[in-house]
Design an enzyme around this catalytic site. Structure first.
Site, mmCIF file in Angstrom:
data_model
loop_
_atom_site.group_PDB
_atom_site.id
_atom_site.type_symbol
_atom_site.label_atom_id
_atom_site.label_comp_id
_atom_site.label_asym_id
_atom_site.label_seq_id
_atom_site.Cartn_x
_atom_site.Cartn_y
_atom_site.Cartn_z
ATOM 1 N N HIS A 177 23.275 69.140 39.440
ATOM 2 C CA HIS A 177 22.422 69.705 40.444
ATOM 3 C C HIS A 177 22.613 71.389 40.734
ATOM 4 C CE1 HIS A 177 25.498 69.929 43.480
ATOM 5 N NE2 HIS A 177 25.335 68.716 43.985
ATOM 6 N N HIS A 187 31.700 58.494 50.589
ATOM 7 C CA HIS A 187 30.887 59.548 50.532
ATOM 8 C C HIS A 187 29.549 59.135 50.066
ATOM 9 C CE1 HIS A 187 29.420 63.735 50.081
ATOM 10 N NE2 HIS A 187 29.678 63.771 48.615
ATOM 11 N N GLU A 229 26.759 60.877 48.882
ATOM 12 C CA GLU A 229 26.046 61.343 47.922
ATOM 13 C C GLU A 229 25.835 60.601 46.766
ATOM 14 O OE1 GLU A 229 27.596 65.665 47.068
ATOM 15 O OE2 GLU A 229 25.717 65.933 46.350
ATOM 16 N N ASP A 267 25.553 60.929 43.630
ATOM 17 C CA ASP A 267 26.769 60.518 42.482
ATOM 18 C C ASP A 267 27.643 59.542 42.524
ATOM 19 O OD1 ASP A 267 27.576 62.414 44.058
ATOM 20 O OD2 ASP A 267 29.120 63.398 42.843
ATOM 21 N N HIS A 312 32.912 67.125 51.724
ATOM 22 C CA HIS A 312 32.075 68.430 51.947
ATOM 23 C C HIS A 312 30.683 67.902 52.606
ATOM 24 C CE1 HIS A 312 29.011 68.243 48.446
ATOM 25 N NE2 HIS A 312 29.766 66.964 48.052
ATOM 26 N N ASP A 355 35.632 63.503 46.588
ATOM 27 C CA ASP A 355 35.223 64.859 45.993
ATOM 28 C C ASP A 355 36.535 65.781 46.133
ATOM 29 O OD1 ASP A 355 32.633 64.117 45.128
ATOM 30 O OD2 ASP A 355 31.669 65.334 46.520
ATOM 31 N N TYR A 415 35.347 73.820 41.176
ATOM 32 C CA TYR A 415 34.817 72.504 41.901
ATOM 33 C C TYR A 415 34.821 73.116 43.313
ATOM 34 C CZ TYR A 415 33.183 68.009 43.432
ATOM 35 O OH TYR A 415 32.644 67.105 43.875
ATOM 36 N N HIS A 459 36.267 62.605 40.826
ATOM 37 C CA HIS A 459 35.869 63.488 39.789
ATOM 38 C C HIS A 459 37.098 63.877 39.076
ATOM 39 C CE1 HIS A 459 31.492 63.573 40.787
ATOM 40 N NE2 HIS A 459 31.818 64.018 42.107
HETATM 41 FE FE1 FEO Z 1 29.579 65.232 47.210
HETATM 42 FE FE2 FEO Z 1 30.675 64.018 44.094
HETATM 43 O O1 FEO Z 1 29.539 64.066 45.533
#
Ligand code: FEO
Length: 394
Positions: free
Chosen positions: A22, A76, A78, A80, A143, A162, A190, A221
């Protein structure tokens, strides 16, 4: 798969090919980390991006039947990490999803969750797996609003979604199996690009984590921290606390080298102040927004120069301005400059933007008409030196 501890395994996916997350530039790929915990009850921490859920399922099946999974934690929402949840909730017929209330709401907006078994967990909730337990720490705005850590006190492992992560595809899973400088560089990028707008919340999160016994930080990640936890915690404290290094960044875009000549004079003037000072010019069309943000995080002083194009800044400088505004960096000492053939344009718009950011603007904008005169280049060098002196005092 890689074992973090006996019966706690990484079952995620390495996306070697992603180059644009993104708009985040990922030249070395990324990972989506999921963790399988096998005890008297089996739990999965986080899923992966939707296109890779078949690999997640394949990895899990090498260790366990899907029907044995009783809990799937969503730290989380999100996509991903949550993108694979619809498939996982269908395939894991005995699974209850564990998440906080805000996460349940977000998931219901992303996916059809009516048929999912969901148990809302809060700080204080303890899910017993057998010899281990899952505990939860809300980390709002680190976040996203629903962000949460999961903690296993019996193993002192923090699953930090994250936070502390890096977009770095690797064939190894641990921080002591890859050059530390490289990991920290990606962790800094990051942080700057994803986490920075929420520095105060990061500080609160670090305070909460400080009370925990942590022997491993398993982010969603990048590599897992087990040998360099003090280093990544210290780095997060520096980034969240606004620790600066003595440097000046001069971002510019140029049409016929007039703004370039001014940039070079500013950099030359700044570097003349001290051998210990690091002033650099960065052409915004020759780098990425991701690298710009990573450089910004510890810079006390920044100058922006643009040629004027149709009464505006150059297009990529406009993108830089938009991106930086959203990332909410701490106020910096700054300066606007550039060139035009006629009328107002680049330098004036940069100055207005710096005022909106409420940054310290040390001089009125300098604008060359067509070409900077020798006197103007001298003035640029003086302002560069002034920026360096202020930056070194911060
Ligand atoms: Fe905030 Fe890895 O997603």
């Amino acid at each position: 798969m890689t074992a973090l501890k006996e019966n706690i395994d990484w079952v995620g996916y390495v996306d070697w090919n992603i180059r644009d997350f993104h708009s985040y530039d990922t030249p070395r790929g990324a990972t989506y980390n999921s963790y399988l915990i096998r005890d008297r009850k089996t739990a999965l921490i986080d899923a992966v991006k939707a296109p890779f859920v078949d690999r997640l399922i394949r990895n899990i099946k090498e260790l366990s039947e899907l029907s044995k999974i009783e809990y799937i934690v969503c730290n989380h929402a999100e996509p991903d990490h949550s993108g694979g949840l619809p498939e996982m909730m269908k395939a894991c017929t005995n699974a209850t999803l564990l998440c906080n209330g805000k996460c349940r709401e977000a998931l219901s907006e992303y996916y059809e969750t009516a048929a999912w078994k969901i148990e809302v967990v809060n700080p204080g909730t303890k899910i017993e797996l057998g010899t281990r337990s899952l505990n939860f720490i809300d980390t709002p705005m680190v976040h996203w609003p629903e962000s949460m850590f999961t903690y296993i006190p019996e193993d002192a492992i923090l699953f930090s979604m994250d936070a502390f992560g890096q977009h770095l595809g690797t064939s190894v899973r641990f921080d002591d199996e890859w050059p530390l400088d490289d990991i920290l560089l990606e962790a800094k990028s990051y942080y700057a690009n994803i986490v920075n707008p929420y520095g105060r919340q990061v500080q609160k999160t670090l305070e909460a984590a400080a009370g925990l016994d942590i022997k491993m930080i398993a982010s969603s990640h990048g590599v897992i921290w087990r040998s360099h936890i003090p280093e990544i915690i210290a780095a997060y404290k520096d980034w969240a606390g606004g620790k600066y290094v003595p440097k000046l960044l001069v971002f510019y875009d140029t049409m016929w080298d007039s703004t370039l000549r001014m940039t070079e004079a500013i950099v030359r003037g700044a570097n003349s102040v001290s051998d210990a000072f690091d002033a650099r010019s960065i052409h915004v069309r020759k780098t990425t927004l991701t690298r710009i943000a990573a450089e910004m995080i510890d810079a006390p002083a920044v100058a922006f120069g643009s040629a004027t194009l149709n009464t505006q800044v150059m297009p990529q400088m406009a993108a830089v301005m938009t991106y930086i505004k959203g990332l909410k960096f701490r106020p910096k000492t700054s300066f606007a400059f550039g060139s035009s053939g006629w009328g107002i344009g680049g330098p004036e718009l940069i100055r207005k933007w710096l005022e909106e950011l409420k940054w310290n603007v040390i001089e009125e904008p300098l604008k060359a008409r067509n070409r900077p005169t020798p006197e103007m280049l001298t003035r640029c060098a003086e302002i560069g030196a002034k920026l360096a002196q202020v930056a070194m005092e911060v």
